[in-house]
Design a protein around this motif. Structure first.
Motif, PDB file in Angstrom:
ATOM      1  N   VAL A 296     -11.458 -84.029 -21.703  1.00 47.48           N
ATOM      2  CA  VAL A 296     -10.752 -83.774 -20.439  1.00 47.48           C
ATOM      3  C   VAL A 296     -11.366 -84.585 -19.314  1.00 47.48           C
ATOM      4  O   VAL A 296     -10.662 -85.141 -18.459  1.00 47.48           O
ATOM      5  N   SER A 297     -12.710 -84.670 -19.313  1.00 46.69           N
ATOM      6  CA  SER A 297     -13.401 -85.420 -18.272  1.00 46.69           C
ATOM      7  C   SER A 297     -13.017 -86.902 -18.303  1.00 46.69           C
ATOM      8  O   SER A 297     -12.798 -87.521 -17.260  1.00 46.69           O
ATOM      9  N   GLN A 298     -12.918 -87.466 -19.523  1.00 51.21           N
ATOM     10  CA  GLN A 298     -12.551 -88.884 -19.633  1.00 51.21           C
ATOM     11  C   GLN A 298     -11.126 -89.123 -19.147  1.00 51.21           C
ATOM     12  O   GLN A 298     -10.852 -90.103 -18.447  1.00 51.21           O
ATOM     13  N   VAL A 299     -10.225 -88.235 -19.521  1.00 49.11           N
ATOM     14  CA  VAL A 299      -8.842 -88.386 -19.059  1.00 49.11           C
ATOM     15  C   VAL A 299      -8.780 -88.253 -17.536  1.00 49.11           C
ATOM     16  O   VAL A 299      -8.093 -89.008 -16.845  1.00 49.11           O
ATOM     17  N   LEU A 300      -9.533 -87.255 -16.997  1.00 46.78           N
ATOM     18  CA  LEU A 300      -9.537 -86.995 -15.549  1.00 46.78           C
ATOM     19  C   LEU A 300     -10.113 -88.170 -14.783  1.00 46.78           C
ATOM     20  O   LEU A 300      -9.654 -88.503 -13.681  1.00 46.78           O
ATOM     21  N   ASP A 301     -11.110 -88.851 -15.357  1.00 52.25           N
ATOM     22  CA  ASP A 301     -11.737 -89.999 -14.686  1.00 52.25           C
ATOM     23  C   ASP A 301     -10.913 -91.280 -14.835  1.00 52.25           C
ATOM     24  O   ASP A 301     -11.293 -92.329 -14.296  1.00 52.25           O
ATOM     25  N   GLY A 302      -9.797 -91.216 -15.571  1.00 50.10           N
ATOM     26  CA  GLY A 302      -8.924 -92.375 -15.708  1.00 50.10           C
ATOM     27  C   GLY A 302      -9.384 -93.387 -16.733  1.00 50.10           C
ATOM     28  O   GLY A 302      -8.879 -94.511 -16.789  1.00 50.10           O
ATOM     29  N   ILE A 303     -10.364 -93.003 -17.555  1.00 45.33           N
ATOM     30  CA  ILE A 303     -10.887 -93.930 -18.562  1.00 45.33           C
ATOM     31  C   ILE A 303      -9.806 -94.284 -19.587  1.00 45.33           C
ATOM     32  O   ILE A 303      -9.740 -95.417 -20.086  1.00 45.33           O
ATOM     33  N   LEU A 304      -8.939 -93.321 -19.885  1.00 43.79           N
ATOM     34  CA  LEU A 304      -7.890 -93.554 -20.889  1.00 43.79           C
ATOM     35  C   LEU A 304      -6.572 -93.986 -20.254  1.00 43.79           C
ATOM     36  O   LEU A 304      -5.534 -93.996 -20.904  1.00 43.79           O
ATOM     37  N   GLY A 305      -6.613 -94.292 -18.970  1.00 38.26           N
ATOM     38  CA  GLY A 305      -5.402 -94.743 -18.300  1.00 38.26           C
ATOM     39  C   GLY A 305      -5.096 -93.915 -17.053  1.00 38.26           C
ATOM     40  O   GLY A 305      -5.676 -92.827 -16.857  1.00 38.26           O
ATOM     41  N   PRO A 306      -4.226 -94.412 -16.199  1.00 39.57           N
ATOM     42  CA  PRO A 306      -3.917 -93.687 -14.953  1.00 39.57           C
ATOM     43  C   PRO A 306      -3.180 -92.370 -15.235  1.00 39.57           C
ATOM     44  O   PRO A 306      -2.481 -92.236 -16.231  1.00 39.57           O
ATOM     45  N   ILE A 307      -3.387 -91.396 -14.327  1.00 40.28           N
ATOM     46  CA  ILE A 307      -2.711 -90.092 -14.435  1.00 40.28           C
ATOM     47  C   ILE A 307      -2.094 -89.749 -13.087  1.00 40.28           C
ATOM     48  O   ILE A 307      -2.525 -90.241 -12.037  1.00 40.28           O
ATOM     49  N   THR A 308      -1.095 -88.871 -13.122  1.00 39.85           N
ATOM     50  CA  THR A 308      -0.418 -88.464 -11.880  1.00 39.85           C
ATOM     51  C   THR A 308      -1.238 -87.379 -11.176  1.00 39.85           C
ATOM     52  O   THR A 308      -2.168 -86.790 -11.749  1.00 39.85           O
ATOM     53  N   ASP A 309      -0.895 -87.084  -9.917  1.00 41.38           N
ATOM     54  CA  ASP A 309      -1.600 -86.045  -9.153  1.00 41.38           C
ATOM     55  C   ASP A 309      -1.429 -84.677  -9.809  1.00 41.38           C
ATOM     56  O   ASP A 309      -2.367 -83.860  -9.835  1.00 41.38           O
ATOM     57  N   GLU A 310      -0.225 -84.414 -10.316  1.00 39.63           N
ATOM     58  CA  GLU A 310       0.020 -83.125 -10.962  1.00 39.63           C
ATOM     59  C   GLU A 310      -0.827 -82.992 -12.230  1.00 39.63           C
ATOM     60  O   GLU A 310      -1.404 -81.926 -12.500  1.00 39.63           O
ATOM     61  N   GLN A 311      -0.902 -84.098 -13.001  1.00 38.04           N
ATOM     62  CA  GLN A 311      -1.736 -84.070 -14.196  1.00 38.04           C
ATOM     63  C   GLN A 311      -3.210 -83.862 -13.825  1.00 38.04           C
ATOM     64  O   GLN A 311      -3.940 -83.123 -14.491  1.00 38.04           O
ATOM     65  N   LYS A 312      -3.623 -84.531 -12.751  1.00 38.94           N
ATOM     66  CA  LYS A 312      -5.006 -84.400 -12.299  1.00 38.94           C
ATOM     67  C   LYS A 312      -5.325 -82.959 -11.905  1.00 38.94           C
ATOM     68  O   LYS A 312      -6.408 -82.433 -12.211  1.00 38.94           O
ATOM     69  N   GLU A 313      -4.355 -82.303 -11.242  1.00 38.48           N
ATOM     70  CA  GLU A 313      -4.565 -80.911 -10.824  1.00 38.48           C
ATOM     71  C   GLU A 313      -4.765 -80.004 -12.043  1.00 38.48           C
ATOM     72  O   GLU A 313      -5.699 -79.186 -12.087  1.00 38.48           O
ATOM     73  N   PHE A 314      -3.910 -80.133 -13.027  1.00 38.54           N
ATOM     74  CA  PHE A 314      -4.015 -79.295 -14.219  1.00 38.54           C
ATOM     75  C   PHE A 314      -5.267 -79.616 -15.032  1.00 38.54           C
ATOM     76  O   PHE A 314      -5.924 -78.709 -15.572  1.00 38.54           O
ATOM     77  N   LEU A 315      -5.630 -80.901 -15.113  1.00 32.96           N
ATOM     78  CA  LEU A 315      -6.841 -81.282 -15.843  1.00 32.96           C
ATOM     79  C   LEU A 315      -8.097 -80.763 -15.142  1.00 32.96           C
ATOM     80  O   LEU A 315      -9.077 -80.379 -15.786  1.00 32.96           O
ATOM     81  N   THR A 316      -8.082 -80.742 -13.812  1.00 35.11           N
ATOM     82  CA  THR A 316      -9.223 -80.201 -13.045  1.00 35.11           C
ATOM     83  C   THR A 316      -9.399 -78.714 -13.333  1.00 35.11           C
ATOM     84  O   THR A 316     -10.520 -78.223 -13.519  1.00 35.11           O
ATOM     85  N   ILE A 317      -8.280 -77.978 -13.360  1.00 35.49           N
ATOM     86  CA  ILE A 317      -8.340 -76.541 -13.693  1.00 35.49           C
ATOM     87  C   ILE A 317      -8.914 -76.360 -15.096  1.00 35.49           C
ATOM     88  O   ILE A 317      -9.765 -75.501 -15.338  1.00 35.49           O
ATOM     89  N   CYS A 318      -8.450 -77.195 -16.011  1.00 32.83           N
ATOM     90  CA  CYS A 318      -8.919 -77.116 -17.404  1.00 32.83           C
ATOM     91  C   CYS A 318     -10.418 -77.393 -17.486  1.00 32.83           C
ATOM     92  O   CYS A 318     -11.164 -76.685 -18.183  1.00 32.83           O
ATOM     93  N   LEU A 319     -10.888 -78.403 -16.760  1.00 23.95           N
ATOM     94  CA  LEU A 319     -12.312 -78.746 -16.788  1.00 23.95           C
ATOM     95  C   LEU A 319     -13.155 -77.636 -16.172  1.00 23.95           C
ATOM     96  O   LEU A 319     -14.223 -77.278 -16.698  1.00 23.95           O
ATOM     97  N   ASN A 320     -12.680 -77.074 -15.048  1.00 21.49           N
ATOM     98  CA  ASN A 320     -13.423 -75.983 -14.399  1.00 21.49           C
ATOM     99  C   ASN A 320     -13.546 -74.768 -15.319  1.00 21.49           C
ATOM    100  O   ASN A 320     -14.611 -74.148 -15.422  1.00 21.49           O
ATOM    101  N   ASP A 321     -12.443 -74.420 -15.976  1.00 26.80           N
ATOM    102  CA  ASP A 321     -12.486 -73.280 -16.897  1.00 26.80           C
ATOM    103  C   ASP A 321     -13.360 -73.578 -18.109  1.00 26.80           C
ATOM    104  O   ASP A 321     -14.036 -72.677 -18.639  1.00 26.80           O
ATOM    105  N   SER A 322     -13.367 -74.840 -18.555  1.00 27.07           N
ATOM    106  CA  SER A 322     -14.231 -75.219 -19.672  1.00 27.07           C
ATOM    107  C   SER A 322     -15.699 -75.092 -19.271  1.00 27.07           C
ATOM    108  O   SER A 322     -16.534 -74.623 -20.059  1.00 27.07           O
ATOM    109  N   ASN A 323     -16.012 -75.518 -18.050  1.00 28.96           N
ATOM    110  CA  ASN A 323     -17.386 -75.389 -17.554  1.00 28.96           C
ATOM    111  C   ASN A 323     -17.791 -73.923 -17.440  1.00 28.96           C
ATOM    112  O   ASN A 323     -18.929 -73.549 -17.733  1.00 28.96           O
ATOM    113  N   ARG A 324     -16.846 -73.084 -16.982  1.00 30.06           N
ATOM    114  CA  ARG A 324     -17.148 -71.649 -16.874  1.00 30.06           C
ATOM    115  C   ARG A 324     -17.376 -71.056 -18.262  1.00 30.06           C
ATOM    116  O   ARG A 324     -18.303 -70.252 -18.474  1.00 30.06           O
ATOM    117  N   LEU A 325     -16.568 -71.464 -19.238  1.00 27.92           N
ATOM    118  CA  LEU A 325     -16.749 -70.986 -20.610  1.00 27.92           C
ATOM    119  C   LEU A 325     -18.090 -71.448 -21.167  1.00 27.92           C
ATOM    120  O   LEU A 325     -18.773 -70.707 -21.885  1.00 27.92           O
TER     121      LEU A 325
END
Length: 565
Positions: A364-393
């Motif tokens: 998720v971090s690699q996708v969020l950082d754009g390493i695998l290609g550009p992402i939209t703002d909406e995708q970034k928002e959902f990926l950020t939520i996913c990363l935060n919840d992963s960190n909490r887990l």
């Protein structure tokens, strides 16, 4: 002359007798008034005790009803009712402890407390069965004969104590009325009723003798019933003096040791049970005698290869001296084995989850950082939520692994010389953004600019992270103060907040794992209830100690001490 002398000779003794009777009447009046006041207080106390026992009986019955309701329906509202009834039982229990002063009543009340604890443990066990294995298993547990006997023993013991108190109440009320009447008559008409007073005294004496005979008969009956109850309890119970010598033992104790009850009387507990020449190092009775407070300790008994819970309650006389000790030993081997299985399961699951979670977080971090290609703002928002919840887990898994290692004794501490002032500054600075957003302030106080300590720097930081995070979580206004003081060879560190505080009843459970109570956090602030348990374990692994002070509405202060080296 002779007649006058005789008359005088008769009058003078009569006069002296009259004066003597007046004095006696006044003394009797004063004494009767005092006794009447005391009797009134005793009657009032007996009324309160009877009401409290009735309250406990009602609470036990309501708890049983709530338990059955939950087992049948699975509705968690019944659990709320059940927990409220337990709180009410414990509240009435504490109040009764302050009211009951008679040693025999205290001994029987302690037996009642133990019986109620068995009842509560039985009810909780059925609820846990319902939660873990469903209705059928729980229903089968309810029908278990031993649990029914525990419930009957609880109701019987409470009923017996209520009956005894009602008898005492009736006797005291009956005694208080004539004494009050006597006090009024004696005070108002004095010597004129001296002869009547003598008659009343004789009548009262005869009445008291009859009452004493009845009370003695009733006392013998109650003693017999108490003996039956004492011997029917499956836990090992004994009454010991301050030299650890047995005064009484129940059948369960004698049967466990395969000895006669009479054979045990006068022998020392540690010689018979532990087969040692002195009390064990962590002896509950030693601590109870020293503190004059009940003490409960869990330990492993190598002689019998059992885990036991030993509870000792000292009995005090009116001068505050210990006359004897109620000693209860409960076999908790099965519970300990279940706890061990549970901890091993949690540790295994946590280890198994760690590797796939790391892969998810990194991906998720690699996708969020754009390493695998550009992402939209909406995708970034959902990926950020996913990363935060992963960190909490990840934090939850880390906590579970830490508590498992601490309990297993496999947690490694890497000590080195470090500056605890730098650690506090580093940890507290990580909270500044969150604190500023909440309008709070972090204050620090250090007795010296540099305070060196031999400890595991990372684990000290983890302790502070948990305590400061806890303070921030439950403080909505004011400040958080972190203090470090060097006291000779001891370093004392405290974290104080101006938050909502912790209730008095909840303070003893603060460091228990998975505990979340009283203080209500905001959205997103829920934790695992392991932070304080981990902090306590880490402090103790460093050879230190930790405690908490709190008042609801005023704030909470956690303090821990560590040796410098």
């Amino acid at each position: 002359m002779t007649t006058g002398w005789l008359s005088g000779k008769k009058v003078i003794p009569g006069f002296l007798l009259g004066i003597g009777m007046i004095i006696i009447v006044n003394i009797a009046s004063y004494y009767t008034n005092s006794v009447f006041v005391q009797s009134s207080k005793m009657v009032e106390r007996a009324h309160i005790i009877v009401n409290k026992f009735n309250n406990i009986l009602t609470d036990v019955e309501d708890a049983e009803s709530a338990q059955r309701g939950y087992i049948i329906t699975g509705d968690k509202n019944y659990l709320t009712i059940f927990n409220n009834e337990l709180l009410s039982i414990f509240r009435n229990d504490r109040q009764l402890r302050e009211l009951i002063v008679d040693n025999k009543q205290i001994e029987k009340f302690i037996i009642l407390e133990h019986t109620i604890r068995q009842e509560i443990d039985s009810l909780k066990e059925s609820i846990h069965l319902r939660q873990a294995k469903g209705f059928n298993q729980a229903a089968q547990g309810i029908r278990d004969e031993s649990r029914r006997k525990i419930s009957e023993a609880t109701h019987y013991t409470i009923g017996e104590l209520i009956a005894q108190e009602e008898i005492l109440l009736e006797n005291r009320s009956r005694e208080a009325k004539p004494r009050g009447m006597i006090a009024t008559i004696a005070g108002s008409i004095g010597s004129a009723l001296a002869l009547i007073l003598i008659g009343i005294a004789v009548f009262t004496l005869r009445h008291q003798l009859r009452e004493r005979a009845r009370a003695q008969e009733k006392s013998q009956q109650i003693a017999k019933e108490w003996e039956t109850t004492f011997n029917s309890i499956k836990d090992m119970i004994s009454i010991q003096d301050n030299n650890f010598k047995f005064i009484r033992v129940n059948k369960a104790y004698a049967n466990f040791l395969k000895m006669d009850e009479e054979e045990l009387i006068g022998r020392k507990c540690y010689e018979v049970f532990h087969a040692t020449a002195a009390p064990c190092q962590n002896c509950a009775q030693v601590k109870a005698i020293q503190s004059k407070q009940p003490c409960a300790i869990e330990s492993f008994e190598p002689r019998f290869k059992l885990y036991i819970e030993t509870t000792v309650s000292p009995i005090l006389n009116d001068r505050g001296e210990i006359t004897s000790n109620i000693h209860i030993i409960k076999d908790i081997t099965e519970r300990k084995e279940l706890d061990k299985l549970k901890d091993e399961f949690v540790s295994t699951v946590s280890h198994e989850m760690r590797t796939p979670l790391t892969t998810i977080r990194e991906s998720v971090s690699q996708v969020l950082d754009g390493i695998l290609g550009p992402i939209t703002d909406e995708q970034k928002e959902f990926l950020t939520i996913c990363l935060n919840d992963s960190n909490r887990l990840k934090r939850i898994i880390d906590d579970l692994l830490d508590i498992s290692r601490l309990e297993a004794g496999s947690f490694k501490i890497r000590k080195d010389k470090c500056d605890i002032v730098d650690i506090v500054k580093s940890v507290s600075s990580s909270f500044y953004p969150k604190v500023s957003a909440r309008g709070l302030e972090i204050k620090t106080f250090f007795s010296h600019e540099k305070i060196e300590i031999v400890a595991d720097k990372d684990r000290i930081g983890q302790i502070l992270m948990n305590l400061i995070g806890n303070a921030v979580k439950f403080t909505s206004a004011g400040s958080i103060t972190i203090s470090v003081t060097q006291k000779n060879d001891i370093i004392e560190c405290s974290v104080a907040d101006t938050g909502v505080g912790i209730g008095k009843d909840d303070l003893p459970k603060v460091f228990t794992k998975f505990q979340q109570f009283g203080r209500i956090a905001g959205p997103g602030e829920k934790g695992t209830g392991l932070g304080l348990s981990i902090a306590k374990g880490l402090v103790e692994r460093h050879g230190g100690k930790i405690w908490v002070e709190s008042k609801p509405g005023e704030g909470t202060k956690f303090t821990f001490q560590l040796p410098r080296e």
